[in-house]
Write an enzyme that holds these catalytic residues in place. Sequence first.
Site, mmCIF file in Angstrom:
data_model
loop_
_atom_site.group_PDB
_atom_site.id
_atom_site.type_symbol
_atom_site.label_atom_id
_atom_site.label_comp_id
_atom_site.label_asym_id
_atom_site.label_seq_id
_atom_site.Cartn_x
_atom_site.Cartn_y
_atom_site.Cartn_z
ATOM 1 N N CYS A 1 49.512 45.223 42.185
ATOM 2 C CA CYS A 1 50.640 44.316 42.398
ATOM 3 C C CYS A 1 50.184 42.857 42.310
ATOM 4 O O CYS A 1 49.898 42.379 41.221
ATOM 5 C CB CYS A 1 51.333 44.643 43.718
ATOM 6 N N HIS B 1 52.799 50.416 43.183
ATOM 7 C CA HIS B 1 52.015 50.864 44.340
ATOM 8 C C HIS B 1 51.629 52.328 44.172
ATOM 9 O O HIS B 1 52.436 53.224 44.456
ATOM 10 C CB HIS B 1 52.812 50.667 45.628
ATOM 11 N N GLU C 1 49.676 54.215 45.845
ATOM 12 C CA GLU C 1 49.588 54.989 47.093
ATOM 13 C C GLU C 1 50.975 55.310 47.645
ATOM 14 O O GLU C 1 51.136 56.203 48.462
ATOM 15 C CB GLU C 1 48.760 54.221 48.125
#
Length: 306
Positions: free
Chosen positions: A211, A295, A297
């Site tokens: 990001c 993202h 995760e």
Amino acid sequence: MTNPHIGNTGVNFDDDESRQCFLAGLVIRSLSITTSNWRCVETLGDYLAERNVMGIYDVDTRAITRRLRQDGSLIGVLSTEQSRSDDELLEMSHSWDIVGIDLISGVTCNAPYEWVDETKSEWDFNSDGRDRDTYRVIAYDFGIKHNILRRLASYGCKITVVPSTWPAAETLKLKPDGALFSNGPGDPSAVPYAVETVKEILGKVPVFGICMGHQLLGQALGGKTFKMKFGHHGGNHPVRNLRNGRVVISAQNHNYAVDPASLPEAVEVTHVNLNDGSCAGLAYPALSIMSLQYHPEASPGPHDSD
């Protein structure tokens, strides 16, 4: 929030992704009068009140969404001071901007610390092929999410989290196996000190950016970033991996993007957002660089990219 009904699951502290709530305000349509999730320990209203975060409901959030979709991101004002006139509120909105403002300095940690917690067993997933070799990783905290750290720890990484202003020389002294440049809020062009840090580390150890970290890598490689019309927010953004053609659903939360046309030829665009074709991942194998705009995760969100 564009979803009309908010608050029915309440709040639980196992799902916290940062050391404190950095939210400035919350706008929703309908506030649930009851909570019905077995993990709930507090209502949304109480959670915000205890942290002095302003919230407002009974707002037509779909009308706001349609306006933003047409006009792009806009500045809004929330106030509890009923004596303020419309002109005064408009003046407040005109006096503030997100462009060119360093927001990561307000969310980063104050000093280095070690992270050791792995993903809890009931939430662990995708453990195939995991080895237990210990890799030394330095993670730059630009607003890092805890689950990024948990996932790395689950895969055998020994992690030291450092502030956004941590000198590259100090990182290199530790001789890490890799460096992580984390997610974070705001305009990447407003934090030139972070770009310089990234530049000094590139080519010396393998790096991964997520990001904000992805955008800083783009700038450090000579590229440019730009403010998007209304950004990407939410947990259902389709992304194609250009290396294998696979499409994953991703969680995203950003207002800026890397301009792939501004990057050197040696830099490979590895992922694209299928909604608008924007750059969602980069790689530079010669320098052991990789990054993702979204993202991987995904906490919360889909686990496609873990």
